[in-house]
Design an enzyme around this catalytic site. Structure first.
Site, PDB file in Angstrom:
ATOM      1  N   HIS A  75      -0.086  31.268 -39.529  1.00 31.30           N
ATOM      2  CA  HIS A  75       0.066  30.423 -38.323  1.00 31.30           C
ATOM      3  C   HIS A  75      -1.203  30.432 -37.473  1.00 31.30           C
ATOM      4  O   HIS A  75      -1.525  29.426 -36.824  1.00 31.30           O
ATOM      5  CB  HIS A  75       1.298  30.823 -37.496  1.00 31.30           C
ATOM      6  N   ASP A  91      12.656  18.133 -32.867  1.00 27.55           N
ATOM      7  CA  ASP A  91      14.106  18.118 -32.603  1.00 27.55           C
ATOM      8  C   ASP A  91      14.447  18.948 -31.352  1.00 27.55           C
ATOM      9  O   ASP A  91      13.580  19.627 -30.768  1.00 27.55           O
ATOM     10  CB  ASP A  91      14.905  18.584 -33.836  1.00 27.55           C
ATOM     11  N   ALA A  92      15.694  18.899 -30.938  1.00 25.06           N
ATOM     12  CA  ALA A  92      16.113  19.558 -29.693  1.00 25.06           C
ATOM     13  C   ALA A  92      15.885  21.064 -29.768  1.00 25.06           C
ATOM     14  O   ALA A  92      15.448  21.694 -28.794  1.00 25.06           O
ATOM     15  CB  ALA A  92      17.596  19.255 -29.440  1.00 25.06           C
ATOM     16  N   ASN A  93      16.147  21.639 -30.942  1.00 23.32           N
ATOM     17  CA  ASN A  93      16.028  23.095 -31.083  1.00 23.32           C
ATOM     18  C   ASN A  93      14.578  23.552 -30.934  1.00 23.32           C
ATOM     19  O   ASN A  93      14.273  24.479 -30.169  1.00 23.32           O
ATOM     20  CB  ASN A  93      16.594  23.492 -32.460  1.00 23.32           C
ATOM     21  N   THR A  94      13.675  22.883 -31.637  1.00 23.42           N
ATOM     22  CA  THR A  94      12.267  23.309 -31.582  1.00 23.42           C
ATOM     23  C   THR A  94      11.641  22.944 -30.239  1.00 23.42           C
ATOM     24  O   THR A  94      10.783  23.673 -29.738  1.00 23.42           O
ATOM     25  CB  THR A  94      11.488  22.725 -32.776  1.00 23.42           C
ATOM     26  N   ASN A 127      19.964  13.124 -31.425  1.00 22.74           N
ATOM     27  CA  ASN A 127      21.086  12.265 -31.053  1.00 22.74           C
ATOM     28  C   ASN A 127      21.052  11.968 -29.555  1.00 22.74           C
ATOM     29  O   ASN A 127      20.629  12.809 -28.747  1.00 22.74           O
ATOM     30  CB  ASN A 127      22.404  12.947 -31.435  1.00 22.74           C
ATOM     31  N   CYS A 160      23.499   8.488 -37.548  1.00 20.86           N
ATOM     32  CA  CYS A 160      24.901   8.914 -37.468  1.00 20.86           C
ATOM     33  C   CYS A 160      25.828   7.787 -37.016  1.00 20.86           C
ATOM     34  O   CYS A 160      27.040   7.981 -36.945  1.00 20.86           O
ATOM     35  CB  CYS A 160      25.019  10.094 -36.520  1.00 20.86           C
TER      36      CYS A 160
HETATM   37  C1  PCO Z   1      20.764  13.099 -35.171  1.00 21.54           C
HETATM   38  N1  PCO Z   1      19.881  12.086 -34.862  1.00 21.54           N
HETATM   39  C2  PCO Z   1      18.576  12.171 -34.903  1.00 21.54           C
HETATM   40  C3  PCO Z   1      17.923  11.026 -34.239  1.00 21.54           C
HETATM   41  C4  PCO Z   1      16.643  10.638 -34.830  1.00 21.54           C
HETATM   42  N2  PCO Z   1      16.871   9.430 -35.547  1.00 21.54           N
HETATM   43  C5  PCO Z   1      15.864   8.613 -35.791  1.00 21.54           C
HETATM   44  C6  PCO Z   1      16.172   7.348 -36.572  1.00 21.54           C
HETATM   45  C7  PCO Z   1      15.608   7.405 -37.996  1.00 21.54           C
HETATM   46  C8  PCO Z   1      15.957   6.143 -38.755  1.00 21.54           C
HETATM   47  O1  PCO Z   1      15.461   5.020 -38.115  1.00 21.54           O
HETATM   48  C9  PCO Z   1      16.212   8.554 -38.759  1.00 21.54           C
HETATM   49  C10 PCO Z   1      14.109   7.565 -37.965  1.00 21.54           C
HETATM   50  O2  PCO Z   1      17.539   7.126 -36.597  1.00 21.54           O
HETATM   51  O3  PCO Z   1      14.758   8.851 -35.414  1.00 21.54           O
HETATM   52  O4  PCO Z   1      17.966  13.094 -35.366  1.00 21.54           O
HETATM   53  C11 PCO Z   1      22.067  12.780 -35.187  1.00 21.54           C
HETATM   54  S1  PCO Z   1      22.569  11.172 -34.989  1.00 21.54           S
END
Ligand code: PCO
Length: 187
Positions: A75, A91-94, A127, A160
């Protein structure tokens, strides 16, 4: 050469890793790319589809590289090697870990060792429900207070089935942002 380290986390937007790399190699002049991934992000891409000149590092490489004093610490090497750290998707966690200094894997250790005078670009993706929680804007503001550069999430139909903000910025937006960052660095 401009050395770009892409960090990938456990958001479904990691499905965009391959087009992201392909477009960086095509459009960012003299780019050398390496990738560091979290274990969960591995769920969303196949390393076989990553161009052969791009090394992909994960937690096991960190431990394989070190056995005795004087051996490289991955690293630290990656944080020294890169001119630009692009975390896409973040993502939310990182996001939560980086904003509070937690470093428990290769990606977050690299972020913890980052020299904040070099550009760190992050692309949140999660999300809508997580995106709209007040923690998200607080933590993004913390990263921005260190000079880190946000490419904001966009609103669209998420994988989703929900529609709303939280999708990762389009690959074209990210690549354009990188090109601008590289030219700011040079000029
Ligand atoms: C988790 N959702 C996510 C949201 C990130 N989603 C996106 C887009 C992509 C397709 O166009 C996957 C790039 O939907 O950035 O992580 C649960 S819904």
């Amino acid at each position: 050469m401009v050395k770009i380290l892409i960090g990938c986390t456990g958001s479904v937007a990691t499905i965009k890793l391959q087009p992201l790399i392909d477009n960086i190699l095509k459009d960012v002049v003299k780019a050398e790319v390496r990738v560091c991934v979290t274990e969960h992000s591995k769920h969303f891409f196949d390393v076989k589809h990553i161009p052969h000149q791009v090394d992909v590092f994960s937690d096991s490489d960190e431990w394989a590289a070190w056995s005795k004093r004087g051996d490289p610490v991955l690293h630290i090497e990656l944080a020294k090697w890169a001119d630009i750290f692009l975390i896409a998707p973040l993502d939310a966690n990182t996001l939560a870990k980086i904003s509070t200094g937690i470093c428990d894997n290769l990606l977050t250790c690299t972020a913890r060792a980052w020299d904040i005078s070099k550009p760190l670009i992050f692309c949140p993706a999660m999300n809508t429900r997580m995106y709209e929680h007040p923690l998200t804007s607080n933590q993004i503001a913390t990263l921005k207070s260190w000079g880190y550069l946000e490419i904001p999430a966009i609103e669209k139909l998420l994988i989703c089935g929900d529609t709303g903000p939280g999708a990762m910025a389009e690959v074209s937006t990210i690549v354009k942002f990188l090109i601008d960052t590289v030219s700011n660095k040079i000029n």
